[in-house]
Write an enzyme that holds these catalytic residues in place. Structure first.
Site, short mmCIF file in Angstrom:
data_model
loop_
_atom_site.label_atom_id
_atom_site.label_comp_id
_atom_site.label_asym_id
_atom_site.label_seq_id
_atom_site.Cartn_x
_atom_site.Cartn_y
_atom_site.Cartn_z
N GLU A 38 0.81 -1.21 0.00
CA GLU A 38 0.00 0.00 0.00
C GLU A 38 0.85 1.27 0.00
O GLU A 38 1.76 1.43 0.83
CB GLU A 38 -0.93 -0.02 1.23
CG GLU A 38 -1.83 1.20 1.37
CD GLU A 38 -2.74 1.43 0.18
OE1 GLU A 38 -3.35 0.46 -0.30
OE2 GLU A 38 -2.83 2.58 -0.28
N THR A 82 -5.81 1.54 -5.45
CA THR A 82 -5.45 0.13 -5.26
C THR A 82 -6.14 -0.76 -6.29
O THR A 82 -5.52 -1.67 -6.88
CB THR A 82 -5.86 -0.39 -3.87
OG1 THR A 82 -5.36 0.48 -2.87
CG2 THR A 82 -5.32 -1.80 -3.63
N HIS A 197 -1.53 3.31 4.73
CA HIS A 197 -2.51 4.07 3.96
C HIS A 197 -2.68 5.44 4.62
O HIS A 197 -2.60 5.55 5.84
CB HIS A 197 -3.86 3.32 3.96
CG HIS A 197 -4.83 3.84 2.94
ND1 HIS A 197 -5.47 5.05 3.08
CD2 HIS A 197 -5.26 3.31 1.77
CE1 HIS A 197 -6.25 5.24 2.03
NE2 HIS A 197 -6.14 4.19 1.22
N ASP A 256 1.55 -0.08 -4.84
CA ASP A 256 0.32 0.04 -5.66
C ASP A 256 0.16 1.40 -6.33
O ASP A 256 -0.31 1.48 -7.46
CB ASP A 256 -0.94 -0.37 -4.88
CG ASP A 256 -1.27 0.52 -3.69
OD1 ASP A 256 -0.44 1.37 -3.29
OD2 ASP A 256 -2.39 0.36 -3.13
N HIS A 257 0.59 2.48 -5.66
CA HIS A 257 0.45 3.85 -6.21
C HIS A 257 1.17 4.79 -5.26
O HIS A 257 1.66 4.36 -4.22
CB HIS A 257 -1.02 4.24 -6.37
CG HIS A 257 -1.84 3.99 -5.13
ND1 HIS A 257 -1.73 4.78 -4.00
CD2 HIS A 257 -2.71 3.00 -4.82
CE1 HIS A 257 -2.53 4.30 -3.06
NE2 HIS A 257 -3.14 3.20 -3.52
#
Ligand code: GP9
Ligand code: MN
Length: 418
Positions: A38, A82, A197, A256-257
């Protein structure tokens, strides 16, 4: 109507990359464990924060004899965050420009990596301790032929085991490995972490390094939160070894990003010691990508420019599964024919020589802005390729594609015309 598929198919066929003979099938028959990390960006790897190593475990993997570490690897997600990264991994197609494809096209026909691996005898599943309907995963996973979703109801979230968005990564990994132990083998498990996150809150006992000292509370906490995830990944490897699952698996991990948006440019520029230009912002979209093949003796840092769209063909080839007929837009990163050209969802791109961001063209080596003409051929190709991907999704074109034979089912397309 399905006839658009003719042109799309020609494009896809002419861009297929031959597998690398030395790598093809290297992990054949092994369990596949894919970890979505994450919000993990690459700038923390092999870097420190006020003298504290941020990712000691991942740093050790960058030197490991069984690990390929890709240091110029980019996320390609859009608003679906995600879920967009999941879409890229399963389909090697681009997510959509507006809205999350997980919400808008869960009724489509797809030929996912899960479907391919299931045909090879794999038990396919996703593990993520959140409500099953978040990102519409319960619906989309059916379309992606994922056999089982271990959502929050498959986990026992004990007192002290949750923080921020839910279950902490360490107990999540621990219970996931226990669940894997019971699975039929070989299995394909995709694990999605949650702790790192936004807003990056941690319990005090999980803060293994101090916060950073900028004007951004988000960035300050980010380093601590990443440090926790790194610790969790170390425990995952230990758990797999303890349960006897390590040696016969391949472990693939990707960020993921981004976790730090452009709203924090001032703090980022303090940390990195340079101004955050659109060029730097594009380069900050790099996320770490690791391919860990226990006891293979194969591993090194790879600087090839690549992106999430390449994950699926790379994995399938390592597992000895041909993809020559797949309707995919990425390419195996180990292939000699892999092209250094990563397209972002907004039409920006990066090649080994160029960066196109905010409608400006930059020299990838120096970061200096150069004339737009240098970027133009790639600008055109980026929009063409994104267009083909959008056509596949918006037209639900895979209904008209027979993956087994590679034939287009255009008669059917004719019949289904309204
Ligand atoms: C939610 C988790 C986070 O289940 O995957 O989603 P994000 O906000 O990063 O897209
Ligand atoms: Mn995410």
């Amino acid at each position: 109507d399905g006839s658009e598929l003719v042109e799309v198919n020609n494009y896809v066929r002419s861009n297929q990359a031959e597998p690398n003979a030395e790598m093809f099938g290297l992990a054949k028959g092994r369990n596949l464990i894919v970890i979505s990390m994450e919000s993990l960006q690459n700038f923390v790897i092999n870097n420190d924060m006020n003298g504290h190593e941020v990712t000691p475990f991942l740093n050790s993997l960058t030197q490991d004899k069984d690990t390929f570490y890709f240091s110029n690897f980019y996320h390609q997600t859009g608003l679906g965050k995600t879920s967009d990264s999941e879409f890229l991994v399963e389909n090697s197609l681009y997510p959509l420009g507006g809205g999350a494809v997980f919400f808008t096209h869960s009724g489509n026909k797809f030929h996912s990596m899960s479907e391919s691996l299931n045909e090879q005898g794999y038990y396919t599943n996703v593990m993520h301790p959140n409500n099953k309907s978040f990102w519409n995963r319960d619906m989309m996973y059916q379309a992606l032929s994922i056999q089982k979703y271990y959502d929050v109801n498959s986990y026992e979230v004990n007192e002290g085991d949750a923080v921020n968005w839910g279950m902490k990564d360490i107990p999540f990994f621990e219970q996931s490995v226990s669940l894997m132990k019971e699975m039929p083998q070989p299995f394909y498990s995709r694990l999605i972490t949650l702790t790192n996150h936004y807003p990056f809150d941690l319990d005090e006992e999980d803060q293994l390094i101090p916060p950073y000292d900028s004007n951004s509370r988000t960035l300050n906490k980010y380093f601590q939160s990443v440090r926790y995830m790194d610790e969790a990944l170390k425990t995952l490897f230990d758990d797999l070894k303890e349960q006897g699952l390590y040696d016969n698996s391949i472990i693939v991990m990707y960020g993921d990003h981004y976790g730090i948006s452009e709203n924090h440019n001032k703090a980022m520029s303090q940390y990195l010691g340079k101004e955050i230009t659109p060029y730097e912002s594009a380069k900050l979209q790099r996320v770490p990508f690791f391919v860990h093949i226990p006891n293979s003796g194969k591993g090194e840092e790879i600087t090839e420019t690549a992106g999430q769209i390449d994950i699926r063909p790379t994995i399938l080839h390592l597992l000895g599964v041909e993809t020559a007929k797949d309707m995919q837009l990425g390419a195996d990163v180990f292939s000699d024919e892999h092209e250094e050209f990563v397209i972002f969802r907004d039409g920006g791109f990066v090649t080994d020589k160029l960066v196109f961001a905010n409608n400006a063209c930059y020299d990838n080596e120096t970061g200096e802005q150069i004339e737009i003409e240098s970027c133009q051929p790639f600008i055109d190709r980026a929009s063409q390729e994104l267009g083909y991907s959008d056509q596949i999704i918006n037209g639900d074109l895979l209904r008209f594609y027979d993956l087994k034979t590679g034939n287009l089912l255009l008669d059917q397309a004719e019949q289904k015309k309204p």
